[in-house]
Design an enzyme around this catalytic site. Structure first.
Site: not given
Ligand SMILES: [Zn+2]
Length: 711
Positions: A503-504, A507, A510
């Site tokens: 998940h992190e 980010h 991104h």
């Protein structure tokens, strides 16, 4: 979660000095400090990474002060420009102003969250209101706004490309949303509200950290540990030593400590004791109580919304998001809630029955939930999480995430030992593309420690930008609170912790894949209800058998996670989905309820929360994932009227991953290429536009309902 509160831009309140001589001496001292201050010097490190080995905690405050002053001068230069306002001399000049300040801010807020100390805490307290005031002074600067407004009015005649236009619109909106059009007395009030909110939010976090660190459940009877996995037992023994006990085990309110206790301890009384302590953080009527702070913040936010012409704070926030208005948020949640609640009720009945079977004839309670979920999961699926943990050694999971980025986007990762870190446990990687070109730097900080905030998040230490051919590569960080390796055991992650890594890292991607002109539109600078999409989508890959077999290897034997274990694990993990959705959505409703108040009347935190939860029919055996007094997302961070966005993003991520799956190849290069194009566009287009370009249509909710077993 992504990044902790960062103020975008910021002005200085110069304290007046008694005599001119004093002033001069002070200035000289400051100059000397500036020259020596590593935060303000050019960073001669690999890729211009922050020189953490030279930065001391006491360097931040003077660096902030100097950088704020400099930014103020830059702003004055823009407003004093005798030339007519143009896109370049006003919008781009403003975008590029405050470079030093941004540099200091990015580094400071990352370190303050991940490795704080008393000086950093004090600096934060002192500088937050000043930064808020500085940002306000810019956004309420009439002269500056006149120039921005002049450019905005000519926007259709300027031959701007899409990204320039977006920057212009966002800049214009920033001023209007900050109240630049308000009469002076209302502007003043707004400034004071913002200052107060910033300092209340800081107090909220400080209180929460103290409440989390102060509690200790110390036990000496090994019976109370039940079948707790060795890793958790060892960690508790080390915690006890750290707290000065000769023997025994200590459990704390940090999730890696409290969760194993709730999962495994057969002692109901102690389970209730630690659960109640967790659920009452910030609610103990002591000097760290957060109830009053919550009440004040909600009132101030409603007042702020009114000043800016909105009925409530949620309206103000959502007008800038993909969801657009509160009704849309409630509407989409109401579509999912009944099925989730129903499933949770069924599960509760099953869990209560299991407790009866244990010979306990008392009422089933919230503090019993995790214990019986684990038990039933074991019985029903013969699955115990401790069996999969050896396949999720933290570095193996990290390499799995890296491999995924390689397969989808052609990225390569190389550990760099020559880049300074803020803590010895931190790992640093250089990221290159298929041609070997440098793309980014990523720091990974995995383990829990008292100096770190709870949870997991991503920060950008430097935003990508590319103005006038000057390409600035991004630097990002990932932060977690996993149990550190002990003397005898590496750090083995649970399924959900391994999911958090992906998940992190999502980010992180991104930020790292960003390829735009302007920093303020780059990377994760996107609407809140879009920002969790690129992170959550990665969780789908993490648990897919085609991906698991590439990285989930036993840390002792190297054996790939067996297929039947994957099946069992996926079945077992989908168990308790009712609880997960309900606990999360209850918090999302609570957030929306707090921020759709149309008045500024005083309210009692606990009463309000209770009524809000009654309204949705929350069962007493489940509490919201965050209760108001420890709801750091909305009172200590920037997620007010935005906690729903995780679920909103889940609609997007389930829909996206279904497309990969349906193509027959979860690494489908064509889709991956389109996906990369979407996330590398940062905030240069609206979330809906980007999504439609990627998928060729608007998102559909079906894949999510299916995935959760609600359909
Ligand atoms: Zn996140």
């Amino acid at each position: 979660m992504y990044k902790t509160g960062i103020f975008i831009i910021v002005l200085v309140l110069i304290s007046s000095c008694s005599t001119e001589t004093n002033q001069k001496i002070k200035e000289k001292q400051e100059m000397k400090q500036t020259e020596k201050n590593p935060l303000l010097q050019k960073w001669n490190t690999p890729f211009g990474t922050p020189p953490f080995d030279r930065i001391k905690s006491e360097d931040y405050l003077p660096a902030f002060k100097t950088a704020i002053k400099k930014h103020k001068t830059e702003i004055n230069k823009i407003t004093a420009n005798p030339e007519a306002p143009s896109f370049e001399n006003t919008i781009v000049a403003l975008e590029q102003s405050g470079a030093d300040l941004k540099k200091v801010q990015h580094v400071f807020f990352a370190v303050e969250a991940a490795n704080t100390d008393d000086i950093l805490k004090q600096t934060s307290k002192e500088i937050q209101p000043e930064l808020a005031a500085h940002a306000d002074a810019i956004r309420m600067n009439k002269k500056l706004f006149e120039r921005v407004d002049a450019v905005y009015r000519q926007r259709n005649q300027l031959n701007l490309d899409d990204e320039d236009k977006k920057l212009l619109e966002e800049t214009y909106k920033m001023f209007v949303r900050a109240g630049v059009n308000l009469p002076p007395e209302k502007q003043k009030r707004l400034q004071n509200i913002n200052k107060e909110l910033a300092s209340l939010s800081q107090q909220f976090n400080d209180n929460l950290l103290s409440e989390t660190n102060d509690f200790e459940l110390y036990i000496t009877d090994p019976k109370d540990l039940g079948d707790m996995p060795k890793q958790a037992v060892d960690a508790a023994a080390e915690e006890a030593q750290r707290r000065g006990h000769q023997s025994g085990w200590s459990f704390t309110l940090q999730r890696p400590s409290i969760y194993p206790f709730l999962d495994y301890s057969p002692n109901r009384t102690l389970r209730k004791k630690i659960f109640d302590a967790y659920a009452n953080r910030g609610n103990n009527n002591n000097s760290h109580d957060n109830k009053k702070i919550v009440e004040q913040m909600v009132q101030l936010r409603a007042e702020k919304a009114h000043l800016l012409g909105y009925e409530n704070y949620a309206q103000y926030v959502l007008s800038d998001n993909m969801a657009e208005k509160p009704e849309k948020v409630y509407g989409f949640m109401n579509k999912i809630w009944p099925a989730a609640l129903n499933m949770a009720k069924k599960d509760r009945n099953e869990l209560a029955k299991a407790m009866k079977k244990d010979g306990i004839n008392e009422t089933f309670q919230a503090s019993d939930w995790r214990y019986y979920v684990r038990k039933i999961r074991n019985e029903k699926y013969q699955f115990d999480e401790s069996v999969t943990k050896p396949y999720f050694e933290v570095n193996a999971v990290r390499d799995g995430a890296f491999l995924l980025a390689h397969k989808l986007f052609g990225l390569n990762f190389k550990e760099r030992k020559d880049i300074p870190t803020w803590h010895k446990d931190q790992q640093v990687f250089e990221v290159t593309d298929t041609t070997g070109k440098h793309i980014a730097v990523i720091y990974m900080d995995f383990f829990a420690r008292p100096s770190k905030r709870g949870g997991a998040w991503m920060n950008e230490l430097r935003m990508q930008s590319n103005v006038n051919g000057n390409f600035v590569t991004p630097i990002v960080t990932n932060n977690f609170n996993f149990p550190a390796p002990t003397k005898n055991m590496p750090s083995l992650l649970s399924f959900s912790q391994a999911q958090t890594v992906f998940h992190e890292f999502g980010h992180g991607l991104h930020g790292m894949l960003s390829n735009v002109k302007y920093a303020s539109l780059s990377g994760t600078n996107v609407p809140r209800d879009f920002v969790e999409f690129p992170s959550q989508v990665m969780e789908n890959w993490m648990s897919h058998p085609d991906m698991l077999k590439l990285y989930a290897k036993n840390y002792q034997t190297g054996e790939i996670i067996p297929k039947n274990l994957i099946d069992k694990m996926n079945k077992a993990n989908s168990y308790n989905e009712g609880f997960r959705s309900v606990e999360y959505m209850a918090a999302a409703y609570l957030d929306m309820d707090w921020h759709t108040l149309n008045d500024t009347l005083a309210r009692k935190t606990l009463d309000f929360e209770q009524k809000s939860m009654q309204k949705i029919g929350l069962i007493k055996e489940i509490i919201p994932r965050y209760r108001s007094t420890y709801y750091a997302h909305i009172f200590g961070g920037g997620y007010a009227a935005g906690y729903y966005s995780y679920l909103w993003s889940e609609v997007l991520d389930a829909d996206t991953f279904a497309a990969f799956e349906n193509s027959g190849n979860i690494f489908n290069p064509e889709l991956a290429h389109k996906y990369k194009k979407m996330i590398s566009s940062g905030g240069t287009k609206s979330g809906m536009e980007l999504y439609k370009e990627f998928m060729g249509r608007e998102p559909k909710i079906d894949a999510l309902l299916q995935k959760k077993g609600f359909k």
